[in-house]
Structure formats: C-alpha cells, structure tokens
Design an enzyme around this catalytic site. Sequence first.
Site, mmCIF file in Angstrom:
data_model
loop_
_atom_site.group_PDB
_atom_site.id
_atom_site.type_symbol
_atom_site.label_atom_id
_atom_site.label_comp_id
_atom_site.label_asym_id
_atom_site.label_seq_id
_atom_site.Cartn_x
_atom_site.Cartn_y
_atom_site.Cartn_z
ATOM 1 N N ALA A 63 0.770 -1.170 0.144
ATOM 2 C CA ALA A 63 -0.045 -0.015 -0.054
ATOM 3 C C ALA A 63 0.963 1.208 -0.005
ATOM 4 O O ALA A 63 2.094 1.439 0.480
ATOM 5 C CB ALA A 63 -0.899 -0.005 1.166
ATOM 6 N N GLY A 106 0.298 -5.254 0.799
ATOM 7 C CA GLY A 106 -0.807 -5.230 -0.315
ATOM 8 C C GLY A 106 -0.464 -6.098 -1.274
ATOM 9 O O GLY A 106 -1.254 -6.628 -2.102
ATOM 10 N N GLU A 109 -0.765 -9.574 -0.715
ATOM 11 C CA GLU A 109 -2.314 -9.721 -0.565
ATOM 12 C C GLU A 109 -2.797 -10.180 -2.094
ATOM 13 O O GLU A 109 -3.549 -10.910 -2.218
ATOM 14 C CB GLU A 109 -2.962 -8.667 0.295
ATOM 15 C CG GLU A 109 -2.845 -8.842 1.834
ATOM 16 C CD GLU A 109 -3.451 -7.644 2.320
ATOM 17 O OE1 GLU A 109 -4.408 -7.931 3.195
ATOM 18 O OE2 GLU A 109 -3.402 -6.425 1.983
ATOM 19 N N GLU A 129 3.257 -5.076 7.959
ATOM 20 C CA GLU A 129 2.617 -4.227 8.465
ATOM 21 C C GLU A 129 2.598 -4.055 9.968
ATOM 22 O O GLU A 129 2.646 -2.750 10.357
ATOM 23 C CB GLU A 129 0.983 -4.613 8.207
ATOM 24 C CG GLU A 129 0.534 -4.534 6.876
ATOM 25 C CD GLU A 129 0.765 -5.845 6.110
ATOM 26 O OE1 GLU A 129 0.023 -5.882 5.162
ATOM 27 O OE2 GLU A 129 1.348 -6.787 6.411
#
Length: 254
Positions: A63, A106, A109, A129
């Site tokens: 992200a 991300g 993910e 994270e």
Amino acid sequence: MTSVAVECADGVGHLELNRADALNALDLQFCKEIDDALLALDAREDVRAILISTSLRHFCAGADIREMLDMSAEQARATGFVGCVSAPPRLRKPLIVAVRGLAAGGGCELVEMCDIVVAAASARFCHPEITLAAMPGAGGTQRLARVVGKHVAMDLLLTGRALSADEALVAGLVSRVVPDEALEAAAMSVARLVASYSSPVACRIKAAVNGAQVGLDAGLALERELFHACFSEHDFREGLAAFTEKRKPRFEHR
C-alpha cells in the site's frame, strides 16, 4: 498516464504493472487502474486466462504509505479502504501471477488472491504491516493462513519477516519457482496452457476450489473492521510517520 499495460494473445489477457516511480505501490488510482483492467479482461470472450506481472525488478511494495498518512479512520471506514485491489476475487477466469523481487503487504495480498503463482528465484513474500503498527486489510490474515497454515502465517504476520521463493514453495504460497530470466516465459506458458483448455470447465474448477474456503467472507469482514481501527491509534500514525521520515518508530503501545 496509465501505470498498467494490457495485451491479449492466444487466449491470455496479460496485465503488466508499471508504476515505476513507486515500486508499484498501491495507491487508490493505481488500484482502480488494475481493477478496471482485470474486470475488462474477465469480460472478454477471447480471454480464457489472465496473467499479472511486473515490468519492474520488484513485484509490489504494498500500500502507498504516503496516501494513508492523511486518511482518517472515518474516511477509511466510509470508503472501505484496504490498501489493495478488489477485483481479483470477483474474476471468473483463472488468474496467474508472475512474481519477481519483493511482494510486500498489499502486494503479497494481491498474490494471495491469485490462482496460480509463478515465482522467480529472487521473489520474497512478506507482511511487514506490524512494523508500522498496522495489519493487513485486504485478506492477508485470512487467505495467508488458509494457504500456509496458522503457525507459518502467525510467524510472518507477527514478525514481519519475509519468505524466500523456495520457502514460499514449501509453505504452499507459490505454485512453482523458476530462474529469474525464465519467469516471463514460464508464467506465460502456464497461462497459455490454462487458456488452451475448455474455459467453462476451468471457470467451474476455480469456482469449486474457491467454494471450499469456508468462512472466508466473515473473516475478511472482521479483518477489515480491525484494520480500520488502526487508523484511530497513536502507534499507527507514528509508524506511518517514521516510515516516511526513514527513522525508527517510537511506539507507545496505544
């Protein structure tokens, strides 16, 4: 200017990520471009398999932290922000991904949302994270644990450490590992092979396998709620600030 390139040939829709100024970091605009391209490919009759790859030396840095700095908890909840794309779980057609270099947060993910993962020997997979006092919001606690098991998932999520390509293969996070110089050809070969088979059958196989993921929707909803809670906490803001200022965070555990 678009940060994705799309080509279609031999039944394969190929989406190449190229946000070169940010190591493919997933800001809102980039995520929209990826989602729109994936949904358009899924709707095309001449596309029977979809391949995602990168033109950069890393797959995805995760992200976009700078974008998150100015986002309030209320904004995150109102927009359903998760720091990642949303289209892959909605695709009917098989989704193959080619990963080189880092797939972080991300980016990891996004990999976890795909159906077949072809990794270069240089690939590394991680969920850092927690080092920012954050947590995954787009399925990292759910899909990862279902693939690699509770203890490996907890190790990655609670320490932030990375899995090498070979470790990820053993854990079941990737489908196969190839030399870096062979990545694009190997991944395209897999995609073309999948595309050569009956598309209705391939789509039904994908639907059947995904249908076995019992409780995934409820788990994703819980994860998203807990992720949004991070935006109200001191340590989360400190973690993001420290990352952008390139210093060690000073967490107060609140």
